[in-house]
Design an enzyme around this catalytic site. Structure first.
Site, PDB file in Angstrom:
ATOM      1  N   GLU A 149     -40.274   1.828   3.282  1.00 54.20           N
ATOM      2  CA  GLU A 149     -40.243   1.090   4.704  1.00 54.20           C
ATOM      3  C   GLU A 149     -38.917   1.036   5.693  1.00 54.20           C
ATOM      4  O   GLU A 149     -38.331   0.155   5.777  1.00 54.20           O
ATOM      5  CB  GLU A 149     -40.314  -0.570   4.355  1.00 54.20           C
ATOM      6  CG  GLU A 149     -41.611  -0.753   3.651  1.00 54.20           C
ATOM      7  CD  GLU A 149     -42.013  -2.275   3.200  1.00 54.20           C
ATOM      8  OE1 GLU A 149     -41.110  -3.198   3.433  1.00 54.20           O
ATOM      9  OE2 GLU A 149     -43.093  -2.913   3.131  1.00 54.20           O
ATOM     10  N   GLU A 215     -49.542  -0.521   0.478  1.00 51.91           N
ATOM     11  CA  GLU A 215     -49.242  -1.704  -0.056  1.00 51.91           C
ATOM     12  C   GLU A 215     -50.267  -2.755   0.510  1.00 51.91           C
ATOM     13  O   GLU A 215     -50.343  -3.151   1.599  1.00 51.91           O
ATOM     14  CB  GLU A 215     -48.050  -2.276   0.197  1.00 51.91           C
ATOM     15  CG  GLU A 215     -46.859  -1.569  -0.595  1.00 51.91           C
ATOM     16  CD  GLU A 215     -45.498  -2.161  -0.442  1.00 51.91           C
ATOM     17  OE1 GLU A 215     -45.397  -3.425  -0.064  1.00 51.91           O
ATOM     18  OE2 GLU A 215     -44.267  -1.728  -0.900  1.00 51.91           O
TER      19      GLU A 215
END
Ligand SMILES: *[C@@H]1O[C@H](CO)[C@@H](O)[C@H](O)[C@H]1NC(C)=O
Ligand SMILES: *[C@@H]1O[C@H](CO)[C@@H](O)[C@H](O)[C@H]1NC(C)=O
Ligand SMILES: *[C@@H]1O[C@H](CO)[C@@H](O)[C@H](O)[C@H]1NC(C)=O
Ligand SMILES: *[C@@H]1O[C@H](CO)[C@@H](O)[C@H](O)[C@H]1NC(C)=O
Ligand SMILES: *[C@@H]1O[C@H](CO)[C@@H](O)[C@H](O)[C@H]1NC(C)=O
Ligand SMILES: *[C@@H]1O[C@H](CO)[C@@H](O)[C@H](O)[C@H]1NC(C)=O
Ligand SMILES: *[C@@H]1O[C@H](CO)[C@@H](O)[C@H](O)[C@H]1NC(C)=O
Ligand SMILES: *[C@@H]1O[C@H](CO)[C@@H](O)[C@H](O)[C@H]1NC(C)=O
Ligand SMILES: *[C@@H]1O[C@H](CO)[C@@H](O)[C@H](O)[C@H]1NC(C)=O
Length: 692
Positions: A149, A215
């Protein structure tokens, strides 16, 4: 929010020995990951191995009912190395000592960081290669992830860093694709992937990158002071259907099993000890929890009808002999011996400096606690003498205790030397955000004595540049009061058990045995507002949408894994109470599936199951027709079959699990004129059948 770093690592042998042994080729085209040239739809679930115990891993990994569709093909692993993982883990998974290295800056074009990152990544990749865990070696790893991320917040240096990460990853020649999640400018051959509640609108940055959802947030984590977040199965199913409808081929449940932040591993600040995440397998891992049946993948256009079983966990007192014994905890106690600290001595200090220092820099994060100690000379000619005096401390948190001349939160100055001892405590270090490593903790000042001089005037004495003595940790930590093998029996007191007193170590004959269950914070209540008794899954989900537990203690129950307990029943529980509580209110309970609820639509199968030796002992509710509501609060609709209850009782009572085909032929005519018939059942699980 987080990647699993090497976290899949220790799980791997469990997966691969079961199913995989020959070399196979993993690649991808723009549509999907390919295995031996065949496009695959991949469904996976995150487990962070340190958030459960080694003893729990086999059962965690065997509970893969929700990926039944891929089970027959064997399980694969996505190795998310990081090394930065976010993951609501303390300091994002990077050690604090790293920050203390010369010229260190995290996650950007910085030689010190890149050296360490390369060192770690090489170590992990080499370990994997050595154990032959990559697909071309016959192992289960079909993809790996570098960074996590990252996005684009670090400017030009950040872009260079990402290129370097890609080159580093590529240089290992592991023979399977590398991913970068939430990285729109991932340099080829890195595949950029999506994390979030919904990923159907996600478009990868290359025509040759399949749509991968690294995710799929099954819920959300919790902060101290926050109610419990819940995400409904219906909304998740909706999200999946959309993802696959729009071309997705690989998605991962984050989390599949959340687990527990043992010890001081919770990130933050203020992330709770429980990392349950509302995940399909809860923190205590029942045999069966929310199971999403494969039907939800095929029933793309009707995810509101997802076939779900919910197990309601109940906590029982005296479930086992061990528990019976532990219900009657025998307590001993002693105070944290901090006289030495509050009485000012440089002896044994970690550091002295003429300024206020960041807490984690001094402690290297080996403890939540850091003493900041100084002294100030005051005499009767001093302007602040005989005035009303306050101590003003500007701190970046997370907790602070102050002692002046040995007295807690009381300021009585005396002529001559006055000792000021401040104890600062942290509750999990920042785990995410740009430049998160620079987020300050502890006392950065100013620290001032402030006297009221009348006429709205104050006199301040700034102590910030005094000589400060630093001491890391509590004495009890240093002497290992938490370790039953090291504590001196005679130093613990058996009677006059204090309650509502701060800095007391309590010891009760029970469980835990030196293994930390994590931080506890009993009196921290969740926000009063934001909860609702019903949860409408429609509309976009957010963490604040379906919350429960408002106004209640944020976390009342702490997971004691079975493996922490001694078989002989002689178990020791030790608590360090920082703020003041009552050990009389501590109790142990066993967690089991107490209720099994399920609802599903005509044409499907409804399944109910209890845990372990338990059987369905009682049927609390059955309605086949138009029932409404949620598990625990089902209500009959305006029409239903009167025969359904006897059919269900016959099929399920006394059984560990049962399944019922849902049709009017099986369950009787409902007489409902509109809408599709639906069956809702609520059952009680118990060790014996209730004759009712
Ligand atoms: C990583 O660092 C350790 C400790 O400094 C060193 O011994 C080791 O050689 C390094 N490994 C690599 C692959 O750079
Ligand atoms: C995300 O997870 C939920 C269950 O937790 C599942 O119903 C849904 O299908 C998943 N999404 C995708 C795209 O697989
Ligand atoms: C559990 O056992 C303890 C100790 O024997 C007893 O005091 C307590 O009342 C029991 N609790 C229940 C619910 O039976
Ligand atoms: C503080 O130190 C003085 C002098 O060493 C000693 O007499 C006193 O007992 C100490 N106070 C505490 C609370 O330990
Ligand atoms: C610094 O603090 C740590 C943790 O309490 C301790 O183990 C160590 O001995 C201390 N160093 C000194 C010089 O006292
Ligand atoms: C009293 O304190 C002031 C300010 O610290 C100092 O200048 C002065 O010398 C002190 N007087 C005595 C008698 O110690
Ligand atoms: C208190 O500390 C914060 C953070 O270090 C700083 O921004 C702020 O200016 C300080 N406040 C005062 C009154 O000095
Ligand atoms: C003290 O300050 C308050 C608010 O600023 C003001 O109303 C008041 O008149 C002041 N008092 C004196 C004695 O200056
Ligand atoms: C605990 O102690 C504090 C201060 O000593 C007091 O204000 C508070 O009422 C006490 N709480 C209980 C539950 O006794």
């Amino acid at each position: 929010m987080g990647s699993s770093a090497t976290l899949f690592l220790l799980c791997l042998p469990l997966i691969c020995f079961a199913v995989i042994n020959n070399a196979y080729e993993v690649s991808h085209d723009g549509r999907a990951i390919t295995i031996d040239g065949q496009r695959k739809i991949l469904i996976s679930g995150s487990i962070h191995y340190p958030r459960s115990t080694a003893e729990m891993w086999p059962s965690l990994i065997s509970k893969r009912r929700f990926i039944k569709t891929v089970q027959s093909e064997g399980l694969y692993a996505l190795l998310r190395i990081g090394p930065y993982v976010c993951a609501e883990w303390n300091f994002g998974g990077l050690p604090v000592w790293l920050l203390n290295m010369l010229n260190m800056q995290f996650r950007t074009k910085n030689d010190a960081f890149m050296n360490e990152m390369k060192n770690f990544t090489t170590l992990i990749v080499d370990m994997m290669k050595h154990e032959k865990l990559f697909a071309p070696q016959g192992g289960p790893i079909i993809a790996a992830q570098i960074e996590n991320e990252y996005g684009g917040a670090y400017g030009e240096d950040g872009k260079e860093y990402i290129k370097w990460c890609a080159q580093l990853a590529d240089s290992y020649h592991i023979g399977v694709p590398w991913l970068m999640c939430q990285q729109p400018d991932a340099p080829p051959p890195m595949l950029n992937t999506c994390n979030g509640y919904y990923c159907d609108q996600f478009i990868p940055n290359s025509n040759n990158t399949p749509q991968i959802w690294t995710e799929n947030w099954t819920g959300w984590f919790k902060y101290w002071g926050m109610p419990n977040p819940h995400r409904t199965a219906e909304d998740l199913a909706f999200a999946v259907a959309r993802f696959f409808q729009f071309g997705g081929t690989f998605m991962n449940y984050y989390m599949y099993h959340g687990g527990t932040n043992f010890g001081r591993t919770a990130g933050g600040p203020y992330i709770t000890t429980s990392y349950d995440y509302d995940a399909p397998l809860d923190e205590y891992v029942p045999a069966w929890s929310v199971s999403i049946l494969p039907d939800c993948y095929t029933e793309v256009y009707n995810t509101a009808k997802v076939n779900a079983q919910t197990s309601i966990m109940v906590k029982k007192e005296n479930e086992t002999d061990d528990a019976k014994e532990s219900s009657a905890l025998k307590w001993q106690w002693r105070y944290e011996p901090h006289e030495e600290m509050i009485n000012f001595t440089a002896h044994g200090s970690n550091l002295t400096a003429n300024k206020l220092l960041d807490q984690k820099i001094v402690t290297n994060d080996i403890s939540d606690y850091l003493w900041y100690i100084t002294s100030v000379d005051i005499n009767k000619t001093d302007l602040i003498w005989d005035k009303e005096i306050k101590l003003r401390v500007n701190t970046t948190g997370h907790g602070l205790h102050a002692f002046v001349n040995g007295l807690y939160l009381v300021i009585q100055l005396q002529p001559g030397k006055n000792n000021i001892a401040l104890l600062s405590s942290t509750v999990g270090l920042q785990n995410g955000g740009e430049y998160y490593e620079d987020v300050e903790v502890g006392i950065h000042g100013p620290v001032e004595l402030v006297a009221d001089a009348g006429n709205n005037e104050t006199i301040t004495k700034d102590l910030s540049t005094n000589k400060w003595i630093y001491k890391t940790g509590l004495q009890g930590e240093r002497y290992e009061f938490y370790n039953p093998l090291k504590i001196q029996k005679e130093e613990w007191i058996g009677d006059d058990l204090p309650s509502n007193k701060s800095f007391v170590w309590y010891k009760g004959q029970a469980w835990v045995n030196g293994k930390s269950l994590g931080r506890y914070w009993t009196s921290y209540l969740a926000d009063q507002n934001g909860c609702s008794s019903t949860c409408d899954y429609r509309g976009a989900y957010s963490a604040s949408k379906c919350m429960t537990n408002c106004g209640e203690p944020t976390q009342r129950w702490y997971h004691v894994p079975r493996s922490f307990l001694h078989d002989d029943g002689d178990n020791t529980l030790i608590l360090m109470e920082e703020l003041g509580g009552s050990p009389y209110n501590v109790m142990f309970q066993t967690v089991t599936v107490g209720k099994a609820c399920a609802h599903s639509y005509e044409g499907q199968e409804l399944e109910l199951a209890c845990q372990g030796e338990r059987v369905i002992s009682e049927i609390k509710f059955v309605s086949f027709g138009q029932p409404e509501g949620e598990c625990g609060s089902f209500e009959k609709g305006h029409c239903e079959s009167p025969y359904a209850i006897s059919v269900i009782k016959k099929k399920c009572l006394g059984k560990g699990s049962c399944s019922v085909g849902i049709s009017e032929k099986e369950l009787g005519s409902t007489g409902c004129m509109v809408g599709q018939n639906r069956l809702a059942v609520e059952a009680i699980c118990d060790t014996k059948v209730n004759e009712r």
